[in-house]
Design a protein around this motif. Structure first.
Motif, PDB file in Angstrom:
ATOM      1  N   LEU A  11       0.819  -1.207   0.000  1.00 19.55           N
ATOM      2  CA  LEU A  11       0.000   0.000   0.000  1.00 19.55           C
ATOM      3  C   LEU A  11       0.857   1.263   0.000  1.00 19.55           C
ATOM      4  N   ALA A  12       1.970   1.241   0.716  1.00 13.55           N
ATOM      5  CA  ALA A  12       2.877   2.392   0.718  1.00 13.55           C
ATOM      6  C   ALA A  12       3.476   2.599  -0.667  1.00 13.55           C
ATOM      7  N   PHE A  13       3.846   1.528  -1.330  1.00 18.30           N
ATOM      8  CA  PHE A  13       4.419   1.623  -2.674  1.00 18.30           C
ATOM      9  C   PHE A  13       3.415   2.205  -3.661  1.00 18.30           C
ATOM     10  N   ILE A  14       2.181   1.743  -3.592  1.00 20.94           N
ATOM     11  CA  ILE A  14       1.136   2.234  -4.493  1.00 20.94           C
ATOM     12  C   ILE A  14       0.839   3.702  -4.197  1.00 20.94           C
ATOM     13  N   SER A  15       0.757   4.071  -2.928  1.00 19.95           N
ATOM     14  CA  SER A  15       0.387   5.435  -2.571  1.00 19.95           C
ATOM     15  C   SER A  15       1.467   6.445  -2.946  1.00 19.95           C
ATOM     16  N   LEU A  16       2.710   6.022  -2.996  1.00 17.24           N
ATOM     17  CA  LEU A  16       3.775   6.961  -3.347  1.00 17.24           C
ATOM     18  C   LEU A  16       3.730   7.356  -4.822  1.00 17.24           C
ATOM     19  N   GLY A  17       3.209   6.519  -5.682  1.00 15.06           N
ATOM     20  CA  GLY A  17       3.151   6.839  -7.097  1.00 15.06           C
ATOM     21  C   GLY A  17       1.799   7.355  -7.563  1.00 15.06           C
ATOM     22  N   LEU A  18       0.833   7.390  -6.688  1.00 14.81           N
ATOM     23  CA  LEU A  18      -0.515   7.784  -7.077  1.00 14.81           C
ATOM     24  C   LEU A  18      -0.623   9.221  -7.580  1.00 14.81           C
ATOM     25  N   PRO A  19      -0.045  10.218  -6.919  1.00 13.83           N
ATOM     26  CA  PRO A  19      -0.214  11.593  -7.420  1.00 13.83           C
ATOM     27  C   PRO A  19       0.415  11.827  -8.786  1.00 13.83           C
ATOM     28  N   ASP A  20       1.430  11.072  -9.157  1.00 11.96           N
ATOM     29  CA  ASP A  20       2.070  11.246 -10.459  1.00 11.96           C
ATOM     30  C   ASP A  20       1.091  10.978 -11.602  1.00 11.96           C
ATOM     31  N   SER A  21       0.299   9.951 -11.470  1.00 12.08           N
ATOM     32  CA  SER A  21      -0.634   9.605 -12.547  1.00 12.08           C
ATOM     33  C   SER A  21      -1.946  10.369 -12.438  1.00 12.08           C
ATOM     34  N   LEU A  22      -2.201  10.981 -11.311  1.00 13.42           N
ATOM     35  CA  LEU A  22      -3.456  11.692 -11.116  1.00 13.42           C
ATOM     36  C   LEU A  22      -3.526  12.993 -11.910  1.00 13.42           C
ATOM     37  N   LEU A  23      -2.391  13.595 -12.204  1.00 20.68           N
ATOM     38  CA  LEU A  23      -2.379  14.882 -12.891  1.00 20.68           C
ATOM     39  C   LEU A  23      -3.071  14.810 -14.252  1.00 20.68           C
ATOM     40  N   GLY A  24      -2.841  13.755 -14.998  1.00 25.44           N
ATOM     41  CA  GLY A  24      -3.436  13.632 -16.325  1.00 25.44           C
ATOM     42  C   GLY A  24      -4.949  13.585 -16.309  1.00 25.44           C
ATOM     43  N   SER A  25      -5.523  12.928 -15.329  1.00 24.29           N
ATOM     44  CA  SER A  25      -6.979  12.843 -15.273  1.00 24.29           C
ATOM     45  C   SER A  25      -7.616  14.029 -14.563  1.00 24.29           C
ATOM     46  N   SER A  45       4.085  18.940 -14.187  1.00 23.97           N
ATOM     47  CA  SER A  45       4.686  17.629 -14.441  1.00 23.97           C
ATOM     48  C   SER A  45       6.207  17.674 -14.292  1.00 23.97           C
ATOM     49  N   MET A  46       6.828  18.764 -14.742  1.00 24.37           N
ATOM     50  CA  MET A  46       8.280  18.901 -14.581  1.00 24.37           C
ATOM     51  C   MET A  46       8.662  19.048 -13.113  1.00 24.37           C
ATOM     52  N   ILE A  47       7.866  19.755 -12.336  1.00 23.93           N
ATOM     53  CA  ILE A  47       8.133  19.889 -10.905  1.00 23.93           C
ATOM     54  C   ILE A  47       8.034  18.528 -10.222  1.00 23.93           C
ATOM     55  N   ILE A  48       7.017  17.750 -10.591  1.00 22.75           N
ATOM     56  CA  ILE A  48       6.867  16.406 -10.026  1.00 22.75           C
ATOM     57  C   ILE A  48       8.066  15.532 -10.401  1.00 22.75           C
ATOM     58  N   SER A  49       8.485  15.602 -11.673  1.00 22.75           N
ATOM     59  CA  SER A  49       9.636  14.806 -12.119  1.00 22.75           C
ATOM     60  C   SER A  49      10.914  15.232 -11.404  1.00 22.75           C
ATOM     61  N   GLY A  50      11.107  16.544 -11.253  1.00 21.72           N
ATOM     62  CA  GLY A  50      12.283  17.031 -10.523  1.00 21.72           C
ATOM     63  C   GLY A  50      12.291  16.568  -9.074  1.00 21.72           C
ATOM     64  N   GLY A  51      11.122  16.607  -8.433  1.00 26.72           N
ATOM     65  CA  GLY A  51      11.028  16.117  -7.060  1.00 26.72           C
ATOM     66  C   GLY A  51      11.325  14.629  -6.953  1.00 26.72           C
ATOM     67  N   SER A  56      15.002  10.523  -5.217  1.00 23.43           N
ATOM     68  CA  SER A  56      15.752   9.298  -5.525  1.00 23.43           C
ATOM     69  C   SER A  56      17.231   9.450  -5.188  1.00 23.43           C
ATOM     70  N   LEU A  57      17.779  10.615  -5.497  1.00 22.17           N
ATOM     71  CA  LEU A  57      19.194  10.843  -5.199  1.00 22.17           C
ATOM     72  C   LEU A  57      19.469  10.930  -3.700  1.00 22.17           C
ATOM     73  N   LEU A  58      18.518  11.436  -2.935  1.00 23.29           N
ATOM     74  CA  LEU A  58      18.724  11.614  -1.498  1.00 23.29           C
ATOM     75  C   LEU A  58      18.195  10.466  -0.643  1.00 23.29           C
ATOM     76  N   SER A  59      17.541   9.496  -1.254  1.00 21.36           N
ATOM     77  CA  SER A  59      16.894   8.444  -0.471  1.00 21.36           C
ATOM     78  C   SER A  59      17.881   7.627   0.358  1.00 21.36           C
ATOM     79  N   GLY A  60      19.039   7.334  -0.184  1.00 21.92           N
ATOM     80  CA  GLY A  60      20.030   6.560   0.578  1.00 21.92           C
ATOM     81  C   GLY A  60      20.490   7.290   1.829  1.00 21.92           C
ATOM     82  N   ARG A  61      20.784   8.572   1.691  1.00 21.45           N
ATOM     83  CA  ARG A  61      21.212   9.367   2.852  1.00 21.45           C
ATOM     84  C   ARG A  61      20.101   9.477   3.890  1.00 21.45           C
TER      85      ARG A  61
END
Length: 87
Positions: A11-25, A45-51, A56-61
């Motif tokens: 559920l956490a995995f699904i919820s993290l990607g939900l807003p990305d696809s919601l913009l189109g609809s 969309s560019m702001i979402i992609s940049g975020g 992704s780059l900071l997730s390990g830290r």
């Protein structure tokens, strides 16, 4: 117990990607309410992609510093706020 943990992870995995696809609809209705053009969806969309790239780059830290549980909790909370913003 393992099934519950796997369900929460799924559920956490699904919820993290939900807003990305919601913009189109949601954008056709949002653009009318906000009185903006269709091209502004590209800016959002560019702001979402940049975020996504920055997170992704900071997730390990972040995981090394705060732990997986706290990072997941904050991510899911921020996703809920984003979905509330779309609503």
């Amino acid at each position: 117990m393992l099934t519950l943990l796997l369900t929460i992870i799924y559920l956490a995995f699904i919820s993290l990607g939900l807003p990305d696809s919601l913009l189109g609809s949601a954008w056709p209705v949002m653009q009318i309410d906000l009185s903006v053009g269709m091209s502004n969806a590209g800016v959002i969309s560019m702001i979402i992609s940049g975020g996504t790239i920055i997170s992704s780059l900071l997730s390990g830290r972040l995981i090394n510093r705060f732990g997986t549980g706290k990072v997941t909790f904050v991510s899911v909370t921020m996703t809920a706020v984003a979905l509330y913003g779309y609503a």
